[in-house]
Design a protein around this motif. Structure first.
Motif, mmCIF file in Angstrom:
data_model
loop_
_atom_site.group_PDB
_atom_site.id
_atom_site.type_symbol
_atom_site.label_atom_id
_atom_site.label_comp_id
_atom_site.label_asym_id
_atom_site.label_seq_id
_atom_site.Cartn_x
_atom_site.Cartn_y
_atom_site.Cartn_z
ATOM 1 N N PHE A 56 31.964 33.075 50.406
ATOM 2 C CA PHE A 56 31.002 33.570 49.424
ATOM 3 C C PHE A 56 31.654 34.556 48.452
ATOM 4 O O PHE A 56 31.724 34.282 47.254
ATOM 5 N N ALA A 57 32.145 35.678 48.938
ATOM 6 C CA ALA A 57 32.483 36.746 47.990
ATOM 7 C C ALA A 57 33.616 37.641 48.479
ATOM 8 O O ALA A 57 33.484 38.864 48.503
ATOM 9 N N GLU A 59 36.061 38.338 46.847
ATOM 10 C CA GLU A 59 36.416 39.182 45.700
ATOM 11 C C GLU A 59 35.796 40.568 45.850
ATOM 12 O O GLU A 59 36.421 41.575 45.518
ATOM 13 N N LEU A 60 34.547 40.605 46.326
ATOM 14 C CA LEU A 60 33.848 41.877 46.460
ATOM 15 C C LEU A 60 34.183 42.564 47.784
ATOM 16 O O LEU A 60 34.486 43.750 47.814
ATOM 17 N N LYS A 63 38.430 42.293 47.934
ATOM 18 C CA LYS A 63 39.237 42.368 46.708
ATOM 19 C C LYS A 63 40.327 41.294 46.718
ATOM 20 O O LYS A 63 41.524 41.568 46.552
ATOM 21 N N GLN A 64 39.900 40.062 46.949
ATOM 22 C CA GLN A 64 40.857 38.957 46.993
ATOM 23 C C GLN A 64 40.167 37.670 46.584
ATOM 24 O O GLN A 64 39.089 37.355 47.086
ATOM 25 N N GLY A 65 40.780 36.953 45.664
ATOM 26 C CA GLY A 65 40.332 35.608 45.299
ATOM 27 C C GLY A 65 41.420 34.610 45.625
ATOM 28 O O GLY A 65 42.297 34.881 46.438
ATOM 29 N N PHE B 56 36.422 31.555 38.326
ATOM 30 C CA PHE B 56 37.336 32.365 39.120
ATOM 31 C C PHE B 56 36.612 33.529 39.795
ATOM 32 O O PHE B 56 36.538 33.597 41.015
ATOM 33 N N ALA B 57 36.052 34.440 39.029
ATOM 34 C CA ALA B 57 35.624 35.701 39.653
ATOM 35 C C ALA B 57 34.443 36.341 38.934
ATOM 36 O O ALA B 57 34.498 37.519 38.565
ATOM 37 N N GLU B 59 31.934 37.292 40.361
ATOM 38 C CA GLU B 59 31.516 38.398 41.237
ATOM 39 C C GLU B 59 32.035 39.729 40.705
ATOM 40 O O GLU B 59 31.342 40.748 40.762
ATOM 41 N N LEU B 60 33.301 39.711 40.223
ATOM 42 C CA LEU B 60 33.909 40.949 39.741
ATOM 43 C C LEU B 60 33.544 41.227 38.282
ATOM 44 O O LEU B 60 33.143 42.332 37.938
ATOM 45 N N GLU B 87 36.749 27.244 43.219
ATOM 46 C CA GLU B 87 37.639 28.325 42.768
ATOM 47 C C GLU B 87 39.061 28.122 43.253
ATOM 48 O O GLU B 87 39.299 27.805 44.421
ATOM 49 N N GLY B 133 44.426 40.454 39.297
ATOM 50 C CA GLY B 133 45.355 40.616 40.421
ATOM 51 C C GLY B 133 44.876 39.954 41.698
ATOM 52 O O GLY B 133 45.685 39.653 42.579
ATOM 53 N N THR B 134 43.577 39.690 41.816
ATOM 54 C CA THR B 134 43.057 39.013 43.011
ATOM 55 C C THR B 134 43.391 37.524 43.006
ATOM 56 O O THR B 134 43.101 36.822 43.977
ATOM 57 N N ALA B 135 44.010 37.030 41.931
ATOM 58 C CA ALA B 135 44.534 35.658 41.903
ATOM 59 C C ALA B 135 45.909 35.592 42.558
ATOM 60 O O ALA B 135 46.389 34.519 42.920
ATOM 61 N N ALA B 136 46.551 36.747 42.677
ATOM 62 C CA ALA B 136 47.802 36.869 43.441
ATOM 63 C C ALA B 136 47.430 37.409 44.830
ATOM 64 O O ALA B 136 46.258 37.513 45.168
ATOM 65 N N TYR B 138 46.645 40.278 46.447
ATOM 66 C CA TYR B 138 46.323 41.565 45.843
ATOM 67 C C TYR B 138 47.057 42.726 46.506
ATOM 68 O O TYR B 138 47.680 43.536 45.831
#
Lengths: 410, 410
Positions: A56-57, A59-60, A63-65, B56-57, B59-60, B87, B133-136, B138
């Motif tokens: 789900f999330a 990222e939140l 802190k990682q996608g 991508f994000a 959420e952020l 994603e 940075g969350t695509a790397a 992080y």
């Protein structure tokens, strides 16, 4: 369903664990999930052709996608594998399963690994509740609202109350069954917690109000966890069966599925269904589509259900939407004990989200894995005797995205 | 490729727009993208059977998840449609396309709408850079680093320099072509900006250092935008062609695709490829897989490329990975003018990410849409004469997830 797709088991982490307290990163959770599954199903990692991640999330919460890339990190043999991440709030795990299923049916791959994963204990509860609000329409339904989701699913109860009447004792009955079942599940979040029907009915310190008509016992609770399954083509399943000297027919198949998305705002959903037979008609279609694809007429062809009880009201909704009772009469199933493991229509023998725990992106995959355990007779203390067909119902948002699978043996 | 899948066109928003300045929500961006596509392709919204969202994000950047649900909000006819979000960082749009492609090839649906979308101008540049940075990985590669991605792709340039030598003037040449092409693209972010080879070569206030060897002219820039395409089964494409009195053969097909994911950390990638023929071998496999599935022998079967030039170094890498030159000799293609619209191997006639703009989740879909425009002869001032086959290369992270499509007419 043509182009049969088989399920070769998988692995679930202990949903009582808190990975932040263990000082472990999201990557550690992924690795345990994937390596645990490889070991449990005795699959050679070099056979895996694609990895799908339901989340789900992160990222939140973390802190990682780019979460598919963490699948590659889970085993040295995976470098170069195609991967992707799939999201539909609390139905994310099922969206990942659908992506894997379609690819196998398209003939792209023979063996797919699907990981549902969520690490949520990284932040305080109110912050986490705010993040969950992004599964609703944040600006309209969650911004500035403390714990928006209990309030939204409280409104689902209110809608039932308005249309048919609803007694809190029936919601409490649902909670008590889920908590009781969870005590039989060695991976359940709440297996050592105390909750019975009396506490669930109480309106006091045993059972404080969370939002609207939703009290503590009505709520599932978020946690950290991952559930992993392998989906395979007939060709790979035959090879797998041959190597183990078992019959192909003993390996469960995905017999059917359904998938629908309703309007995002809860108010828009109930406005749309005002004159409909069901409160959430697209959830009903999701269930019946799965039956149609599986060649099953109705709920009597299903031996048990793992449903999305994020709150007791969502299970109350599921009961009549599955056709266990007529619309608005879900209370009868509670009173008659039909939902219990030995009952006529067992729901959530695992304990469901309320009992087993709700690591959001993992839940859809966990439901399918529990279905696998049931139809292979390996569910241990929460086994439904003689189960051959199990159905899941995984819901994202306030009844927005719904996905259902039927897993069964021939 | 069996079970042919057709592309029925689509729509792109103006990548120069800033939706935050226009005070518009993510939902407005989604609605314009979908309704614009319905109108451009003259498709009855009731024909659409499923919606896929690449992002991508959000959420952020937008504090919003459950993005498939916003597809439903884009048109009243869509209530109840199945939807999902996909994603893989900057390759998210292509992951959504793959999900749609597999479902059609599996026979699930006849008409799918795929929306790549990202709204990024909601936050200041340094905050946005941190989110990227969350695509790397992080924690290892981005935490506490200002603008981590220019530095990572600077290292890609350093790796080329170490293995083969690399002159900044060749990177500047790549930038100049992309900026020049963008001036021909009425939807390009930079169409009114000024950049030529002299400015791109400058090491002064015209062209400040962003990170490592990456200067301003080497960078694509994030923006707000959406690109939408329709994918259709042969049955639907036949109906579509018949209704318009056109030949089925005039409708472009997805002829091939590739998809691989490498290790997440850039250092792990280059360690793995130390003795390999290509710096990013999984990117090479992605390209050659697409050729194999399309029955195309090499880059000479491709009339033009839309590649992922998030930085000039990623296009420099793409040139030899596509086999336009031998490994390490990408500079030759720059010097010879092969990459220009009238050249031997046109790359990014649209302007690419550097010129057209990079709304992260939209990019993969935008590339396919530009490929559609090229092979249907509707690319206007940036048309590659007589193009019949176009190839995309969409990359997430520091060369981590790569996806390629070949779109072409019979």
């Amino acid at each position: 369903m043509s182009n049969e797709v088989y399920v070769l088991g998988g692995y679930q982490t202990d949903f009582a664990r808190n990975w932040t307290k263990e000082k472990k990163h999201f990557n550690a959770l992924m690795r345990e999930g994937v390596q645990g599954a490889l070991e449990a199903s005795q699959i050679d990692p070099r056979d895996v052709q694609v990895g799908h991640v339901g989340n789900f999330a992160a990222e939140l919460y973390c802190k990682q996608g780019h979460l598919g890339a963490f699948f590659v990190e889970a085993h040295p043999a995976f470098s170069g594998l195609p991967t992707g991440r799939h999201e539909a709030a609390c139905a994310s795990g099922s969206i990942a399963l659908l992506a894997a299923l379609a690819e196998i049916q398209a003939g792209w791959y023979d063996l797919s690994c699907v990981v549902g994963i969520e690490q949520m204990k990284t932040v305080p509860a109110t912050e986490g509740g705010d993040y969950l609000g992004t599964a609703a329409w944040y600006e309209h339904e969650a911004k500035g609202v403390e714990f928006p989701f209990p309030k939204l699913f409280g409104k689902l109860g209110d809608e039932y109350d308005k249309r048919y009447g609803l007694k809190d004792e029936h919601l409490a009955g649902i909670s008590a069954v889920n908590y009781a079942n969870a005590k039989l599940n060695p991976l359940a979040q709440t297996r050592s917690w105390y909750m019975n029907r009396e506490h669930a009915c109480a309106k006091d310190d045993y059972n404080s109000t969370i939002g609207g008509r939703i009290r503590l016992a009505d709520c599932s609770q978020v946690t950290d966890g991952t559930a992993t399954v392998f989906l395979a083509s007939r060709a790979y399943a035959e090879k797998y069966a041959r190597a183990r000297g078992i019959a192909l027919e003993s390996i469960p198949r995905i017999k059917g599925w359904g998938h629908h998305t309703a309007r995002l705002r809860f108010a828009d959903k109930v406005a749309e269904s005002a004159k409909a037979e069901y409160v959430l008609p697209h959830v009903r279609s999701t269930i019946t589509d799965a039956w149609r694809r599986a060649g099953i007429a109705d709920v009597n062809g299903i031996d048990g259900i793992e449903t999305h009880d994020c709150f007791t009201t969502s299970e109350y909704m599921a009961i009549d939407h599955f056709g266990i009772t007529r619309p608005g009469e879900s209370w009868k199933a509670v009173e008659e004990g039909w939902l219990e493991i030995g009952g006529k229509h067992p729901i959530n023998p695992s304990g469901g989200l309320i009992g087993a725990g709700h690591p959001v992106g993992a839940t859809g995959v966990r439901q399918l894995l529990d279905g696998y355990r049931q139809v292979t007779g390996t569910a241990g203390d929460y086994q439904v005797d003689g189960a051959r067909n199990f159905q899941t119902l995984n819901i994202g948002g306030s009844g927005t995205t719904s996905v259902s699978f039927i897993i069964g043996v021939a």
